[in-house]
Design an enzyme around this catalytic site. Structure first.
Site, mmCIF file in Angstrom:
data_model
loop_
_atom_site.group_PDB
_atom_site.id
_atom_site.type_symbol
_atom_site.label_atom_id
_atom_site.label_comp_id
_atom_site.label_asym_id
_atom_site.label_seq_id
_atom_site.Cartn_x
_atom_site.Cartn_y
_atom_site.Cartn_z
ATOM 1 C CE1 TYR A 188 -1.289 -14.765 -5.666
ATOM 2 C CE2 TYR A 188 0.292 -13.813 -7.193
ATOM 3 C CZ TYR A 188 -0.953 -13.807 -6.605
ATOM 4 O OH TYR A 188 -1.878 -12.851 -6.950
ATOM 5 C CE1 TYR A 471 5.628 -13.262 -8.449
ATOM 6 C CE2 TYR A 471 3.380 -12.548 -8.901
ATOM 7 C CZ TYR A 471 4.355 -13.532 -8.920
ATOM 8 O OH TYR A 471 4.057 -14.784 -9.405
ATOM 9 C CG ASN A 473 5.020 -13.696 -12.984
ATOM 10 O OD1 ASN A 473 5.946 -13.491 -13.764
ATOM 11 N ND2 ASN A 473 4.525 -14.909 -12.786
ATOM 12 C CE1 TYR A 474 0.202 -10.252 -10.159
ATOM 13 C CE2 TYR A 474 0.544 -9.289 -7.997
ATOM 14 C CZ TYR A 474 -0.075 -10.212 -8.809
ATOM 15 O OH TYR A 474 -0.986 -11.092 -8.269
ATOM 16 N NE ARG A 475 8.767 -8.705 -16.244
ATOM 17 C CZ ARG A 475 10.041 -8.959 -16.037
ATOM 18 N NH1 ARG A 475 10.796 -8.062 -15.424
ATOM 19 N NH2 ARG A 475 10.574 -10.099 -16.431
#
Length: 545
Positions: A188, A471, A473-475
């Protein structure tokens, strides 16, 4: 008797197999295997770094963002391999599979839980670092670009800008993101409300699969291609290249940052922002950065500041008109606005000083290295002011917390939840990123981690439900973890549904088809469904075929 070429090959294979003894190190076995499979025209020896190498720590630390995973107690790889060619990546997969060596893959090092450069569940392991694979080939005539996985998104932006001042790409706000992992999670950015995610604008890709083959969109098939655009990194293969679609941008782009504290009615303005930001003109991306700061009224006390950090695809006159009609509460003025180019607006959002030349993007250096813990949420109903008051109180309890609220709406509403694996679409008002940062290593880490977990619990009534979305990609390993070389579908469902909603089951089916042996795995990789023990046994016996 004259031996055939095939018999010579068989003898060579036998000799190599014999040499791979248990007494040899993992590195020695790997090098022998690479030598056997590699193209001799592309030597690899200078691309392997062991802990005995003077450059090892520099390479390991080079792109790692979260310093929590670089402390002495964190597991370290046996060695780091930095491929110079696509074929090097192929043989790395082939050799790690045949030798049973667990590998992690790093493109930009932004993984919040360090999964691209640390293995908490499986040792020994190696890192395949794609930092030397960073070509960006822009074709303005075709409105496209082929970009290598090791390039940063800042390099991509610069190379587009180099060719045209009216083309761009809708991806990350942080310019040091490696495009390999970035786009696999969705990607994003500040043009998402106009053009969607980076992953929504991918035309083709090249990936090394679990068998060491390089596949493009045609050869991998549409299901595989669907999975890699938002299904998260480290599950399906090693991404080599993306072919991205360029989008039009105006010659004049306007940016601004306006800060309001609690003493300046921040609560009321933020409450209004929740309704406005997802529905306002799609050319405007206006995020809110929330953190404690010293109070101007009393320097011994802290307050909460809310900074409205924005990019508008157009001139300031049009922007002021939009804001006057939709969000007069912020009080935006002409003096708050800066008209600039698209490339400079990208740098502004990334936090570079105004006089920074765009060429700095070619350095690919991170401006953010900290000890931190992060979490994420998606909001579908405005948080009431009473909820905001409780949030402010909790932020003031922590040393260095940070929240970033990114607005959705616009083009994001036009995609269905299943167009790609990224499901957070229509009905999402905004995404929350929670961060707590500290500087004293792992000394007081538990204190800060406990705080953010309590904050996350407090937010439960105000965010998405069934599932509570997150999200990828925010593990966040608090959501659940795989076990060593054993990914349970039932266990993985807990976090899989939060990241992917109903797309998780489809991802599992694709994983089972393209990587049934689970070659590509980590703490939150997509699990394959079980296959028969006999099938796996037969495949593992064919070590050097």
């Amino acid at each position: 008797m004259i031996s055939s070429p095939s018999s010579y090959l068989a003898i060579l294979i036998l000799l190599i197999s014999i040499s791979l003894t248990k007494s040899a190190s993992i590195e020695e076995n790997f090098v022998q295997c690479l030598s056997f499979y590699s193209d001799k025209a592309a030597p690899f020896y200078a691309s392997i770094y062991t802990p005995n190498n003077a450059s090892f720590n520099n390479i390991l630390n080079s792109s790692a963002q979260n310093l929590r995973y670089l402390v002495p107690s964190a597991p370290k790889p046996e060695f780091i391999f930095t491929p110079l060619t696509d074929s090097h990546v192929q043989v790395a997969v082939t050799c790690s599979k045949k030798l049973g060596i667990h590998l992690r893959v790093r493109s930009g090092g932004h993984d919040y839980e360090g999964l691209s450069y640390v293995s908490e569940i499986e040792t020994p392991f190696i890192i395949v670092d794609l930092a030397k694979l960073r070509d960006v080939n822009v074709d303005i005539g075709d409105n496209s670009a082929w970009i290598q996985a090791g390039a940063t998104i800042g390099e991509v932006y610069y190379r587009i800008h180099e060719k045209s001042d009216v083309h761009g790409f809708p991806a990350g706000l942080c310019t040091s993101l490696g495009v390999g992992g970035h786009i696999t999670g969705g990607a994003y950015g500040s043009m998402m409300r106009k053009y969607g995610l980076g992953a929504d604008n991918v035309l083709d890709a090249k990936i090394v699969d679990a068998n060491g083959n390089i596949l493009d969109r045609k050869s991998m098939g549409e299901e595989f291609f669907w999975a890699i655009r938002g299904g998260g990194g480290g599950s399906f293969g090693i991404l080599l290249w993306w072919k991205i679609k360029l989008v039009p941008v105006p010659k004049t782009v306007t940016v601004f940052t306006v800060t309001k504290s609690l003493e300046q009615d921040a609560s009321k303005i933020v409450h209004k922002w929740q309704e406005v930001a997802p529905t306002i003109d799609e050319n405007l991306f206006m995020r809110v950065i929330i953190q404690p700061a010293a109070s101007t009224a009393n320097k011994t006390q802290r307050t909460i500041t809310t900074s409205y950090n924005a990019q508008f695809l157009g001139d300031s006159e049009k922007l002021l008109q939009v804001m006057k009609e939709s969000f007069p509460e912020l009080g935006l003025t002409k003096q708050d606005c800066t008209e600039t180019s698209w490339i400079k607006s990208v740098m502004y959002i990334a936090g570079y000083p105004n006089d920074t030349p765009p060429e700095v993007l070619l350095e690919g250096k991170s401006t953010f290295k900290n000890y931190f813990k992060a979490k994420s949420d998606f909001v579908r109903e405005p948080i009431p002011e009473t909820g905001l008051q409780g949030l402010w109180q909790r932020l003031l309890e922590e040393d260095s917390p940070l929240m970033i609220w990114n607005p959705y709406g616009g083009m994001m509403n036009n995609f269905s939840e299943s167009d790609i694996p990224f499901p957070h679409r229509n009905g999402t008002l905004y995404k929350i990123q929670y961060l707590t940062l500290w500087q004293d290593g792992d000394k007081n880490a538990s204190k800060h981690v406990d705080w953010i977990r309590k904050l996350y619990n407090y937010m439960t009534p105000y965010v998405s439900k069934f599932p509570r979305e997150a999200y990828v990609n925010y593990r966040d390993l608090d959501l659940g973890m795989n076990k060593k070389n054993s990914t349970s579908f039932i266990q993985a469902t807990s976090w899989g549904n939060m990241y992917f909603k109903d797309n998780f089951n489809r991802l599992v089916k694709i994983k089972t088809k393209v990587d049934p042996e689970n070659v590509f795995r980590h703490e939150q990789s997509i699990p394959p469904l079980p296959v028969s023990t006999m099938q796996l046994k037969d495949k593992k016996c064919k070590r050097w075929e």
